[in-house]
Design a protein around this motif. Sequence first.
Motif, short mmCIF file in Angstrom:
data_model
loop_
_atom_site.label_atom_id
_atom_site.label_comp_id
_atom_site.label_asym_id
_atom_site.label_seq_id
_atom_site.Cartn_x
_atom_site.Cartn_y
_atom_site.Cartn_z
N GLU A 1 -52.49 38.88 -37.96
CA GLU A 1 -51.15 38.94 -37.95
C GLU A 1 -50.67 39.81 -37.11
O GLU A 1 -50.18 41.22 -37.51
N ASP A 2 -49.33 39.60 -36.40
CA ASP A 2 -48.52 40.63 -35.61
C ASP A 2 -47.70 41.43 -36.77
O ASP A 2 -47.36 40.32 -38.09
N ARG A 3 -45.94 41.65 -36.26
CA ARG A 3 -45.41 42.06 -37.13
C ARG A 3 -44.15 41.12 -37.79
O ARG A 3 -43.96 41.32 -38.63
N SER A 4 -43.91 39.90 -36.42
CA SER A 4 -42.94 38.62 -36.65
C SER A 4 -43.63 38.36 -38.29
O SER A 4 -43.31 37.16 -38.59
N GLY A 5 -44.99 37.85 -38.31
CA GLY A 5 -45.72 37.65 -39.47
C GLY A 5 -46.53 36.42 -38.32
O GLY A 5 -47.22 35.18 -39.09
N THR A 6 -46.49 36.70 -37.14
CA THR A 6 -47.05 34.67 -36.13
C THR A 6 -48.73 34.94 -36.88
O THR A 6 -49.28 36.66 -36.63
N GLN A 7 -49.24 33.96 -37.48
CA GLN A 7 -51.12 34.26 -36.99
C GLN A 7 -51.65 34.18 -35.90
O GLN A 7 -51.20 33.01 -35.29
N ILE A 8 -52.75 34.91 -35.13
CA ILE A 8 -53.42 34.74 -34.08
C ILE A 8 -54.88 34.75 -34.11
O ILE A 8 -55.08 35.81 -35.26
N TYR A 9 -54.95 33.49 -33.75
CA TYR A 9 -57.15 33.47 -33.92
C TYR A 9 -57.00 34.11 -32.30
O TYR A 9 -56.67 34.13 -31.57
#
Length: 461
Positions: A244-252
């Motif tokens: 999860e990046d700083r903006s809250g975006t979830q990444i697989y």
Amino acid sequence: MIEKIKTGVLAFLVVLSLLQSYFLAYSFPSLGTIVSTEQDYVQTEKIGQEERVENLIFPEDIVLHLGGDKHTVLYPDTEFYNRILERLRGREFKSFERNLRNVQDWDTIRSQEVGLELRFGYGVPVELLQKMMKLDGDLMFLNDQIDRIWIYRMKDREEVRVYFFSSVTSMVYESIRADLTISDVQEYAGYGEYWPSYATADGELYLPLRPLEAIESVIHYEMYSPEQMQKNLFFDPSSTRTIEDRSGTQIYTDGKRGMQVEQDGQWIKFTDPVAAASTKDVLSSNVYSAISFINQHGGWDGLHRFVNPEPEDSGRLEFRQYYQSLPILSLPSFRFGLMELAVQQGIVTEYERSLMTIASGKAEKVVRYLPGGEQLKQLVSAYDRRAEVEAVYPALRPSLTGGKQLRLTPVWAVRLQDGTTEVLGEALPAGTVLEQEVPNPARREPLDGNAASQPGQTPDK
């Protein structure tokens, strides 16, 4: 005795050798190096409907020219639009001659001659158009892209002329052997008698003279989960990790490929980088690859249309969703109803789509009216990017209403030269009453219940 034993052993060895040769030739033992691809060990889950290219290629609209500078516009998946398109699918267009576009006075033809224009809005490769119509031309024509087809009747000669407009060059192609008659063109144009009147100043923007009736719908939607798409997009889902990046975006990610989950879990962007290719991309091949990729990874819900919003060498493709004959606008504030892909040499390197899909079931509907006449002209004139406007058309703006429901509100939209779309104007307030009934551009039946039985108007069912 010894000689007999030697002879028996030799015979046994010969038989054994023959058996080994047989097994080597006709069996597949698990010996040696086994080469497997990533696709071999992961079967993607089918979570949407598959689609074929011929169902994704169709005009943005059909303009009918009635003569005497009278016009109307038909939108996809409406009654008369479908009748015309179905008829044209069965016709043959052969023997193409090339000319410069200025070979004809198109302004005069538009205002005086009876005919129709199939407008795609973007260049469509002829190879893909062949899935929609029967086209047979030379190599130059077959390798071109077409953005409009103009069919009209020459009243002074009583003959039909058919032109295909190149979106790449200033050329037009005339089909000398078109399987169309004067009565065909008269019948198609005759459908305009039952549809709203439009006016044009430049032959590009067609604006209705009166407000248009449209439908605002509240529909239910379903969701694909990010985990479903993870299993569907990654060759080995067990090797992926979630960050999860700083903006809250979830990444697989599996170290090479990545899938971002955005818009509160409603939108994904998948990337699979590949080395840049030195050879030129073929747009039609990339479209086939994109459709196949979507069929395997998420599928389709409802009607979609292929659009080619950027230069061919960009490799970016879009498939825009329709609902009740109008396109759904995917805007930066709320992305929905659009699938975007980047394709290089037939390999999909980027894939963006909504995880929301329209559910089956009854929709709540309210009649709304889109401004027409002088009010719409003023909206266009006052638009701050007026010089960049390529098209004005009715569309649906999506918004969330809660309870897993979407509201699709009619608006006037504009398409700009850079391919972007924006909202031009809102529908009139719900409950607005006009002096007389206004035709609905999204209706699937004739406005007059007896339209199909009018003299000379007996189109095929």
